[in-house]
Design a protein around this motif. Structure first.
Motif, mmCIF file in Angstrom:
data_model
loop_
_atom_site.group_PDB
_atom_site.id
_atom_site.type_symbol
_atom_site.label_atom_id
_atom_site.label_comp_id
_atom_site.label_asym_id
_atom_site.label_seq_id
_atom_site.Cartn_x
_atom_site.Cartn_y
_atom_site.Cartn_z
ATOM 1 N N GLY A 64 0.803 -1.213 0.000
ATOM 2 C CA GLY A 64 0.000 0.000 0.000
ATOM 3 C C GLY A 64 0.836 1.263 0.000
ATOM 4 O O GLY A 64 1.942 1.300 -0.534
ATOM 5 N N PHE A 86 -2.461 7.018 -6.053
ATOM 6 C CA PHE A 86 -3.223 5.800 -6.312
ATOM 7 C C PHE A 86 -4.406 6.080 -7.224
ATOM 8 O O PHE A 86 -4.760 5.251 -8.068
ATOM 9 C CB PHE A 86 -3.698 5.173 -4.995
ATOM 10 N N ILE A 90 -5.174 4.085 -10.756
ATOM 11 C CA ILE A 90 -6.456 3.420 -10.994
ATOM 12 C C ILE A 90 -7.139 3.998 -12.231
ATOM 13 O O ILE A 90 -7.682 3.251 -13.067
ATOM 14 C CB ILE A 90 -7.356 3.523 -9.751
ATOM 15 N N GLY A 111 -3.861 0.167 -0.622
ATOM 16 C CA GLY A 111 -3.835 0.558 -2.019
ATOM 17 C C GLY A 111 -3.518 -0.583 -2.955
ATOM 18 O O GLY A 111 -3.956 -0.583 -4.111
ATOM 19 N N GLY A 114 -6.572 -2.130 -4.065
ATOM 20 C CA GLY A 114 -7.179 -1.298 -5.099
ATOM 21 C C GLY A 114 -6.585 -1.558 -6.465
ATOM 22 O O GLY A 114 -7.306 -1.609 -7.470
ATOM 23 N N LEU A 115 -5.252 -1.737 -6.534
ATOM 24 C CA LEU A 115 -4.615 -2.039 -7.817
ATOM 25 C C LEU A 115 -5.101 -3.380 -8.357
ATOM 26 O O LEU A 115 -5.391 -3.507 -9.549
ATOM 27 C CB LEU A 115 -3.093 -2.064 -7.658
ATOM 28 N N ALA A 118 -8.510 -3.048 -9.784
ATOM 29 C CA ALA A 118 -8.605 -2.258 -11.014
ATOM 30 C C ALA A 118 -8.109 -3.012 -12.244
ATOM 31 O O ALA A 118 -8.263 -2.520 -13.362
ATOM 32 C CB ALA A 118 -7.821 -0.955 -10.861
ATOM 33 N N PRO A 141 -10.298 3.596 3.189
ATOM 34 C CA PRO A 141 -9.968 3.278 1.793
ATOM 35 C C PRO A 141 -10.794 4.109 0.817
ATOM 36 O O PRO A 141 -11.520 3.578 -0.026
ATOM 37 C CB PRO A 141 -10.300 1.782 1.701
ATOM 38 N N VAL A 144 -9.288 3.993 -3.089
ATOM 39 C CA VAL A 144 -9.363 2.672 -3.725
ATOM 40 C C VAL A 144 -10.734 2.023 -3.559
ATOM 41 O O VAL A 144 -11.047 1.038 -4.237
ATOM 42 C CB VAL A 144 -8.275 1.721 -3.184
ATOM 43 N N ALA A 147 -12.969 1.150 -6.730
ATOM 44 C CA ALA A 147 -12.482 0.026 -7.534
ATOM 45 C C ALA A 147 -12.771 -1.300 -6.843
ATOM 46 O O ALA A 147 -13.168 -2.284 -7.492
ATOM 47 C CB ALA A 147 -10.980 0.176 -7.792
ATOM 48 N N LEU A 226 -12.418 10.278 -7.601
ATOM 49 C CA LEU A 226 -11.219 9.863 -6.879
ATOM 50 C C LEU A 226 -10.414 11.061 -6.400
ATOM 51 O O LEU A 226 -9.747 10.988 -5.364
ATOM 52 C CB LEU A 226 -10.361 8.943 -7.748
#
Length: 250
Positions: A64, A86, A90, A111, A114-115, A118, A141, A144, A147, A226
């Protein structure tokens, strides 16, 4: 490996984008910016049909946000810029006209979840447990979250966001839709990623682009959304609670 990096290799029309940081693949602002730009460039490269996103090392996919940078934030503007890192990655993944395949070899936090969310298709090992730990330090969060909610649903996202101390196993993440498949080893994962992308690149790239647009319908406001979420995080990171909590990580 001791220096952070983002690197891309292209082989047989498949681009592999790899990021690394010695602190368990945590991501400071400069690495996030490099990662976002690399994804944008790959999306615009006609020699690439499919993208694989991975991290270096064997154990942690992504820890993260960088705590070192979090601790150094002293004003809202800097906080918003930091958390926008981030958001920018995204959004680069969201608007990229190519399918992005996630290769998640180990634990992923904040994070990093989140990746993974995505990506357009995500495979992992059984060691790829997930945790949203943001509430532990007094934030959430926010960036992220959209996503993760899109991929796993509001119920699952809120569960792991509230239960911020718990790692949820990879099998649970697969049941909730984050991962498509879970493998016993990184070797098995890599073999599956290669086989999958080799097949995927034979499809009509225009059809894949249109499909990606269809899959991400309803996210057209994420550029603004975002950014607003980054502003919330940037404000909360300055709270007395968060500042006192972050001191423990020095």
């Amino acid at each position: 490996m001791t220096q952070p990096y983002v690197k891309q290799t292209i082989e047989n029309e498949v681009a592999t984008i790899e990021f690394f940081h010695p602190a368990h693949n945590s991501l400071p602002g400069d690495v996030l910016a490099d990662l976002a730009q690399t994804i944008i460039d790959a999306g615009n490269n006609n020699d690439i049909k499919v993208i694989v996103l991975k991290s270096g090392g064997d154990r942690t996919f992504c820890a993260g946000a960088s705590f070192k940078e979090l601790i150094s934030i002293n004003d809202e503007a800097t906080g918003k810029i930091f958390f926008s890192g981030f958001a920018n990655v995204i959004n680069a993944m969201r608007t990229c006209p190519k399918f992005i395949i996630g290769r998640i070899q180990g634990k992923t936090v904040g994070g990093g979840v989140g990746l993974a969310a995505a990506t357009d298709y995500c495979m992992a090992t059984k060691f790829a447990a997930i945790k949203l730990s943001e509430l532990n330090i007094g934030i959430g969060p926010f960036v992220v979250g959209p996503a993760i909610e899109r991929k796993m649903g509001l119920s699952a996202m809120s569960q792991i966001a509230i239960d911020a101390n718990t790692f949820y196993p990879a099998e649970w993440a697969m049941q909730k839709g984050l991962y498509t498949k879970v493998f016993d080893s990184a070797e098995d994962l890599d073999k599956a990623v290669v086989e999958f992308t080799e097949n995927l690149k034979t499809y009509n790239p225009k059809a894949m682009t249109e499909m990606k647009t269809m899959f991400w319908r309803g996210t057209e406001d994420w550029g603004q959304l975002l950014a607003q979420r980054a502003k919330i995080s940037g404000r909360l990171v300055l709270s007395e609670f968060t500042k006192e909590t972050l001191k423990r990580f020095k």
